[in-house]
Design an enzyme around this catalytic site. Structure first.
Site, PDB file in Angstrom:
ATOM      1  N   CYS A  26       1.182  -1.558   0.373  1.00 26.33           N
ATOM      2  CA  CYS A  26      -0.013   0.233   0.444  1.00 26.33           C
ATOM      3  C   CYS A  26       0.977   1.910  -0.176  1.00 26.33           C
ATOM      4  O   CYS A  26       0.623   2.506  -0.626  1.00 26.33           O
ATOM      5  CB  CYS A  26      -0.899  -0.312   0.928  1.00 26.33           C
TER       6      CYS A  26
ATOM      7  N   ASP B 122      -7.564   5.769  -1.531  1.00 22.98           N
ATOM      8  CA  ASP B 122      -7.116   5.001  -0.553  1.00 22.98           C
ATOM      9  C   ASP B 122      -6.464   3.737  -2.016  1.00 22.98           C
ATOM     10  O   ASP B 122      -6.937   3.848  -2.677  1.00 22.98           O
ATOM     11  CB  ASP B 122      -7.853   4.530   0.627  1.00 22.98           C
TER      12      ASP B 122
ATOM     13  N   HIS C 196      -6.302   0.935  -0.880  1.00 20.59           N
ATOM     14  CA  HIS C 196      -6.734  -0.657  -0.489  1.00 20.59           C
ATOM     15  C   HIS C 196      -8.124  -1.673  -1.413  1.00 20.59           C
ATOM     16  O   HIS C 196      -8.982  -1.621  -0.690  1.00 20.59           O
ATOM     17  CB  HIS C 196      -6.463  -1.080   0.824  1.00 20.59           C
TER      18      HIS C 196
END
Length: 499
Positions: A197, A383, A385
């Site tokens: 990430c 983000d 993810h």
């Protein structure tokens, strides 16, 4: 299943299922001389053959399948689950079990990440407030603020509309987890789900810097030309060694320079170093791209909260010309011990308001995020993810860039921000450097980092000079009243972001 036979005159034969009255015989009714024998297991009755249906296969019996027949092949429901036969064969076959399990685990991780991110995006991301939105140094009106039509002489009325904010947000490159890319060198890893990430966050920051460098801050994906530019920019971050800023190149640099292993977590300052080396390598290899031109672009990193102007000037003029190269300055800091010291909230906002700031590589605990602005007491972020399938971006091929576009902006409270992060500033001239130093100095006792005159070599020589006896290292770094335990060197203490 047992059969008991007494030695007395009245023999008793109790077999399970044969006579309900016999099986009720208790232990007390069996004499000491009774003999216990194992009875043969009765065979299962044959199931009558159903009338043949031309839409379904003929099923002979309901007996358990033999090893040669294969699972489910003779099952009454074989027409429903026969499609799983090759997959089950692969799992059962020797030598393929590990690969099959790894593939299933990658899919499960990706699906779980996507589900969690969808659920997390539902609450707390409401932009229908009266607070202004700051995004990459520009202000926009919130939904309620826009509906109220504030007075024309107010500063807020000169901000962009909420729809303009969405257009700005959706024009940036969103880099996420990918699965199905070529195996990383020496491994069978085909996905970075669960560990990559922060590297993806670093790719997003570099993509934003290159986008501003090549197309300007006002770039939007609203024309055919700009969409072609967007596709060319995305291609530089493809998941293969063919592309200069790919995950594969970043991991290769991490392994060669920092002894990192594939699948190992990275922290923000480590990613900043890897990005600098990656850009340098791309320039050395002569990255030839007429749209994404990096000949006049470089990256500078600082990891100890002390940034020396002389080092930035050297990086900006190292091409041997009198001109100033565009510099992406990455400054890694730590603003607290285990949690963010909220006294730094206002300095963070001041930096995000600056047009020079292109965001923050950071996140919350165990969760990396790319912060690009704020609204009220919440940070706007991208983000990484979300696990998506890797795209094939070969020369001349047509690929869809929709998976690199984030349609819904998200927010997170300042109080959840991890104290370890890296600020990014895009400096176009020496005057930008002077302005950045002025902005940092104006924050007083809560300055996040300090820009000093000279170079780091001069500073270290002064520190190590025994003739300078009155030199106080701490006083030279920080103003009086600043807690030096909270603004400490990141070397050796870089928090690594887990998933």
């Amino acid at each position: 299943v047992v059969s008991t036979q007494s030695t007395g005159s009245s023999g008793i034969n109790a077999e399970y299922g044969e006579n309900s009255t016999n099986v009720k015989r208790t232990a007390s009714s069996v004499s000491y001389n009774d003999v216990v024998q194992v009875a043969p297991v009765p065979s299962k009755p044959e199931v009558p053959v159903r009338p043949r249906n031309p839409q379904r296969p003929v099923v002979a019996t309901a007996s358990a399948p033999s090893s040669s027949a294969g699972w489910f092949r003779e099952s009454p429901n074989s027409h429903r689950i026969q499609s799983y036969e090759p997959r089950l064969k692969g799992v059962r076959s020797q030598g393929q079990t590990t690969d099959q399990i790894d593939e299933v685990m990658f899919h499960l991780k990706g699906t779980l990440n996507n589900a969690v991110q969808y659920i997390a995006s539902l609450p707390g991301n409401n932009f229908e407030t009266t607070s202004s939105i700051c995004f990459l140094g520009k202000f926009y009106m919130g939904k309620y603020q826009e509906d109220r039509r504030l007075e024309s002489d107010s500063v807020e009325d000169r901000h962009g509309s909420f729809q303009e904010f969405l257009g700005d947000f959706q024009s940036r490159v969103w880099v996420t987890y990918r699965r199905g890319f070529p195996c990383l060198q020496g491994t069978n890893l085909t996905s970075d789900t669960g560990w990559g990430c922060m590297l993806r966050t670093g790719q997003m920051m570099l993509a934003t810097a290159l986008q501003i460098h090549c197309f300007g801050r006002g770039y939007r994906r609203n024309t055919a030309l700009n969409q072609r530019r967007f596709k060319e920019l995305v291609k530089q971050f493809g998941d293969s060694l063919e592309y200069p800023f790919s995950l594969h190149h970043l991991l290769k640099i991490g392994k060669e320079h920092l002894n990192k292993t594939y699948g190992e977590w990275y922290g923000p300052s480590t990613v900043a170093y890897v990005l600098r080396v990656c850009v340098d390598y791309a320039k050395e290899r002569g990255m030839d791209n007429t749209i994404i031109n990096i000949r006049n672009f470089t990256v500078f990193t600082a990891t100890d909260c002390m940034v020396f102007k002389g080092d930035i000037v050297r990086a900006a003029t190292m091409n041997g010309t009198r001109g100033w190269m565009k510099v992406l300055v990455l400054i890694s800091v730590r603003m607290g011990a285990d949690e963010l010291n909220l006294s730094y909230r206002q300095p963070i906002q001041e930096f995000l308001i600056s047009p020079m700031c292109i965001g923050i590589m950071g996140g919350r605990k165990r969760h990396s995020l790319y912060f690009t602005g704020f609204q009220g007491n919440k940070l706007i972020h991208y983000d990484p993810h979300t696990c998506q399938t890797a795209l094939k971006m070969k020369q001349g091929s047509h690929f869809n860039t929709e998976t690199y576009i984030c349609m819904k902006p998200r927010k997170m409270s300042f109080s959840k921000m991890d104290p370890s992060c890296t600020f990014g500033f895009y400096l176009t001239s020496h005057s930008d450097l002077v302005e950045l130093a002025r902005l940092s100095e104006s924050m007083g006792p809560h300055k996040i980092f300090e820009l000093l005159e000279g170079t780091k070599e001069d500073y270290m020589a002064l520190v190590n000079d025994p003739s300078v006896k009155a030199f106080d290292h701490n006083e030279s770094m920080f103003d009086e009243g600043v807690d030096t335990t909270e603004i400490a060197s990141l070397e050796g203490s870089d928090f690594e972001y887990l998933e």
